[in-house]
Design an enzyme around this catalytic site. Sequence first.
Site, short mmCIF file in Angstrom:
data_model
loop_
_atom_site.label_atom_id
_atom_site.label_comp_id
_atom_site.label_asym_id
_atom_site.label_seq_id
_atom_site.Cartn_x
_atom_site.Cartn_y
_atom_site.Cartn_z
N ASP A 68 3.28 -22.49 16.78
CA ASP A 68 3.91 -21.39 17.52
C ASP A 68 3.50 -20.06 16.92
OD1 ASP A 68 5.55 -23.14 18.90
OD2 ASP A 68 7.36 -22.66 17.75
N LYS A 106 4.58 -16.87 15.08
CA LYS A 106 5.74 -16.52 14.27
C LYS A 106 6.09 -15.08 14.61
CE LYS A 106 7.68 -16.69 9.58
NZ LYS A 106 8.57 -15.55 9.66
N ARG A 158 16.14 -13.67 14.11
CA ARG A 158 16.44 -15.01 14.60
C ARG A 158 17.78 -15.01 15.32
NH1 ARG A 158 15.12 -20.26 11.23
NH2 ARG A 158 15.70 -21.88 12.70
N ARG A 193 20.65 -15.33 11.54
CA ARG A 193 20.15 -16.27 10.55
C ARG A 193 21.22 -16.59 9.51
NH1 ARG A 193 17.92 -16.86 5.86
NH2 ARG A 193 15.80 -17.61 5.52
N GLU A 233 13.67 -16.05 18.74
CA GLU A 233 13.53 -14.81 17.98
C GLU A 233 13.67 -13.66 18.97
OE1 GLU A 233 13.02 -15.16 14.67
OE2 GLU A 233 12.06 -13.33 13.96
N PHE A 288 12.38 -21.04 20.72
CA PHE A 288 11.53 -22.06 20.10
C PHE A 288 12.22 -23.38 19.81
CE2 PHE A 288 12.59 -19.00 16.63
CZ PHE A 288 13.40 -19.83 15.85
N ARG A 303 15.13 -26.28 4.10
CA ARG A 303 13.77 -25.75 4.12
C ARG A 303 12.88 -26.92 3.78
NH1 ARG A 303 11.86 -20.69 3.81
NH2 ARG A 303 13.71 -19.67 2.99
N LYS A 318 5.05 -22.21 7.43
CA LYS A 318 4.67 -20.89 7.96
C LYS A 318 3.37 -20.43 7.31
CE LYS A 318 7.97 -18.64 4.88
NZ LYS A 318 9.05 -17.70 4.70
P1 ATP Z 1 10.66 -14.68 6.45
O1 ATP Z 1 11.20 -14.13 5.17
O2 ATP Z 1 9.21 -14.92 6.48
O3 ATP Z 1 11.19 -13.99 7.65
P2 ATP Z 1 12.61 -16.71 6.38
O4 ATP Z 1 12.86 -17.07 4.96
O5 ATP Z 1 13.59 -15.85 7.08
O6 ATP Z 1 11.15 -16.14 6.53
P3 ATP Z 1 11.33 -19.04 7.21
O7 ATP Z 1 11.83 -20.40 7.47
O8 ATP Z 1 10.51 -18.90 6.03
O9 ATP Z 1 12.54 -18.04 7.19
O10 ATP Z 1 10.54 -18.56 8.48
C1 ATP Z 1 11.10 -18.85 9.68
C2 ATP Z 1 11.64 -17.61 10.32
O11 ATP Z 1 10.65 -17.10 11.19
C3 ATP Z 1 12.81 -17.96 11.15
O12 ATP Z 1 14.03 -17.74 10.46
C4 ATP Z 1 12.68 -17.15 12.41
O13 ATP Z 1 13.49 -16.00 12.32
C5 ATP Z 1 11.24 -16.68 12.41
N1 ATP Z 1 10.42 -17.22 13.52
C6 ATP Z 1 9.62 -16.48 14.30
N2 ATP Z 1 8.97 -17.23 15.19
C7 ATP Z 1 9.36 -18.50 14.99
C8 ATP Z 1 9.03 -19.74 15.60
N3 ATP Z 1 8.17 -19.82 16.60
N4 ATP Z 1 9.62 -20.84 15.11
C9 ATP Z 1 10.51 -20.78 14.09
N5 ATP Z 1 10.84 -19.64 13.48
C10 ATP Z 1 10.29 -18.50 13.91
#
Ligand code: ATP
Length: 596
Positions: free
Chosen positions: A254, A256, A261, A276, A306, A346, A424, A430
Amino acid sequence: MKFRVVAEYFDKLEEISSRLQLSATLADLFRVTEKTVLDKVVYLIQGKLWPDFSGLPEIGLGEKLLIKAIALGTGREEKEVEITLRKTGDLGEVAYSLKGEGESSGLLAYVGGVEGELTVEEVHEKLSKVALATGSGSRDVKIRTMAGLIKRATALEAKYIVRFVDGKLRLGIGDATVLDALSQAFGGSKTEVERAYNIRADLGQIAKLLAEGGPEAISSVKVTVGVPVRVMLAERLADTEEIMEKMGGKALVDYKYDGERAQIHRKGEKVTIFSRRMENITSQYPDVVLWTKDYVEAEEVICEGEIVAVDPETGEMRPFQELMHRKRKNDVQEAIAQYPVNLFLFDLLYLNGQEYITKGQLERRRKLEEILKKGQDKIRIAESIIVEEKGKLEEFFFKAISEGAEGVMVKSIAPEAIYQAGARGWLWIKLKRDYKSEMADTVDLVVVGAIYGRGKRGGKLSSLVLAAYDESSDTFQTVCRVASGFSDQELEEMQNLIRKYTIPHRHPRVNSNAEADVWVEPALVMEVRGAELTLSPMHTCCLGAYREGMGISIRFPRFIRWREDKSPEDATTTTEILEMYRNRLKKIESETEETV
Ligand code: ATP
């Protein structure tokens, strides 16, 4: 149940210096708590009256009003309260000392009751009244209600009631510690209790359920529309080959998106949006609420996506900072027009009585596509493809970036690739744009201590001790000290922010060899960019994991921004830091091989 018992335990908890002792004492408190009020006690411990997702207001009583209430409740002049505050710097201590002096006169003759008779129910009820009072006359209601509480409280009770209202309970007890203590107190394996909490993220309710119904009640917990599910998170990798390997050669990829979120719950005409961190953010996005009703064709549903800011003229994606305007604007309608958004869905977690979290990734995605109305462009499905080789993955990654995404999310499509609530894991990986920079990615770290500056920064807390989160021990392990990257204004604002969380000794959940002038309750998360990772005997992060006696530290860290959307347990974990360190070494090795 007498509130006195809770206050006495708060007093004990504050003195504790080890994480194990913290959860053991908390378990004792849970054992002596009447089951009917256990939920309230759990919320109070976390400095809340109700869970964040309820959307109810937190108690909002500024220092001035609190001073008035203390004066009224202890029969003193406001001046006297202010003078005592100047000496102690803590309104809780002020209430304690002013009450303490009065206590020698024995039980206070007070029409509403006597000191020491307060129950948890009453305290909760009165504090709720303070929080919920609105409109004209509410200021008086708040002051009088608080004063009444203080009047009837013992010195110790008053100390904690006031601290609670002042937002400075300072117990620093996170969800994991509470879950640990709950399973110690009432049985039920920690994994089972965690599972229940992950899919129904109401800690108070889970506590009560476990206390009343035992482990069986916990194992039958199901996803519930209206109560957030803890979000699934991704691991990170910078190497596309490795990613494909981890995915078993085939994956869903996907975009990102760089937004906020949103976990969206719909039951008939009622739509709720959770962040989140599981806060209720529905009021910021009335447009998304409307679209959900119009375009998500399901009676009952929980889905995730998102919310992304888009350019009002071109419809192109804008960076996530733009969404902040929505939070600050009082006039939501104006904000909607000025800062339009799109929603990219998503995932699907629940649909019309059926849990989807236990189904495979592709089934969830297919169903999500099915229930989304066609012929509209407000809510879309995340842009995605299935890849079977790393070349395609890279191509898609660059396409994503060129269109304003942050990178890509690679998702396992193996049959067992369920939605892992609250975890996680490697089912999602990612790959971000900034992995190409010197230190792979930025990290999110927790402030655990601070040090006064010298020279121009003399007298100011200007260097912060930062820690990563260690999930297995539920502690924070130090990884660096950050002193650069702050603007003058940020430095100024930081002073008050840090003071709010200052505690007299190292927090029991903090594992540190580093020294600090002041210790800070683990509560604040900041994003930091470092130049590189190195082994260091000074820091406790990953101590001994790579080499005996050595931890891992970040060199030349720079402050980027506060991450208010993250709780301390959402910070970068020690496992991730170790992984980043190993990857860096691998990269260096392969580069050396290439040059040889
Ligand atoms: P970051 O600090 O990079 O924002 P994070 O720690 O909040 O990451 P991660 O699990 O590392 O969370 O990355 C997933 C985040 O990316 C999700 O919390 C969501 O908000 C965002 N996101 C964007 N596009 C997508 C997608 N297609 N699928 C899942 N998550 C997505």
